[in-house]
Design a protein around this motif. Sequence first.
Motif, PDB file in Angstrom:
ATOM      1  N   MET A   1       0.843  -1.172   0.000  1.00  0.00           N
ATOM      2  CA  MET A   1       0.000   0.000   0.000  1.00  0.00           C
ATOM      3  C   MET A   1       0.897   1.247   0.000  1.00  0.00           C
ATOM      4  O   MET A   1       1.788   1.368   0.821  1.00  0.00           O
ATOM      5  N   ASN A   2       0.629   2.149  -0.913  1.00  0.00           N
ATOM      6  CA  ASN A   2       1.439   3.357  -1.036  1.00  0.00           C
ATOM      7  C   ASN A   2       0.668   4.534  -0.446  1.00  0.00           C
ATOM      8  O   ASN A   2      -0.131   5.167  -1.134  1.00  0.00           O
ATOM      9  N   LEU A   3       0.893   4.825   0.839  1.00  0.00           N
ATOM     10  CA  LEU A   3       0.133   5.862   1.526  1.00  0.00           C
ATOM     11  C   LEU A   3       0.467   7.267   1.048  1.00  0.00           C
ATOM     12  O   LEU A   3      -0.403   8.102   0.893  1.00  0.00           O
ATOM     13  N   ARG A  62      -6.357   0.092  -9.120  1.00  0.00           N
ATOM     14  CA  ARG A  62      -5.777  -1.234  -9.324  1.00  0.00           C
ATOM     15  C   ARG A  62      -5.161  -1.710  -8.019  1.00  0.00           C
ATOM     16  O   ARG A  62      -4.369  -1.016  -7.416  1.00  0.00           O
ATOM     17  N   THR A  63      -5.532  -2.901  -7.594  1.00  0.00           N
ATOM     18  CA  THR A  63      -4.969  -3.474  -6.368  1.00  0.00           C
ATOM     19  C   THR A  63      -3.927  -4.536  -6.672  1.00  0.00           C
ATOM     20  O   THR A  63      -3.299  -5.053  -5.749  1.00  0.00           O
ATOM     21  N   ILE A  70      -8.996   0.830 -15.581  1.00  0.00           N
ATOM     22  CA  ILE A  70     -10.306   1.394 -15.851  1.00  0.00           C
ATOM     23  C   ILE A  70     -10.097   2.905 -15.965  1.00  0.00           C
ATOM     24  O   ILE A  70      -9.652   3.541 -15.022  1.00  0.00           O
ATOM     25  N   GLY A  71     -10.390   3.457 -17.102  1.00  0.00           N
ATOM     26  CA  GLY A  71     -10.195   4.876 -17.324  1.00  0.00           C
ATOM     27  C   GLY A  71      -8.788   5.172 -17.802  1.00  0.00           C
ATOM     28  O   GLY A  71      -8.001   4.269 -18.090  1.00  0.00           O
ATOM     29  N   PRO A  72      -8.452   6.443 -17.881  1.00  0.00           N
ATOM     30  CA  PRO A  72      -7.140   6.829 -18.402  1.00  0.00           C
ATOM     31  C   PRO A  72      -6.015   6.497 -17.430  1.00  0.00           C
ATOM     32  O   PRO A  72      -6.208   6.456 -16.234  1.00  0.00           O
TER      33      PRO A  72
END
Length: 134
Positions: A1-3, A62-63, A70-72
């Motif tokens: 996880m990148n806080l 994205r996980t 999804i999307g750009p």
Amino acid sequence: MNLMGGSHVQRLEGAIQASVLRQNVIANNVANADTPHFKRSEVQFESLLRDQLSNNKLRGRRTHEKHMYIGPRSGVPQASLVQDQHSVMGNNKNNVDMEHEMTLQAENQLRYYTYVQQLNHHINMMKTAIDARR
């Protein structure tokens, strides 16, 4: 996880970098106020970011690296440097207006301090969350 690398922090980092670049450009404009044929420059960032945010209504998170986007995929836009070639202020064909440059400098300084305060607030909130888990 990148806080600390979330989109909010990335936008703030881009805004701070744009403010630093803008300060340097304004200083260059002021330094060349009496240089014949000098054309002033401006930095564009906030309008680019606003356009990007208004056009990107849906963006998935994205996980996992194998998940589809999804999307750009674009991140924070890069600040762009624009030179004003059309206006002329004096007989020497220079277009630097000192009052305008000083106004831009004061506005840029306020923006810079606001961006830094927002980043500090984000860091303090993260620190509070980490301390609360102990």
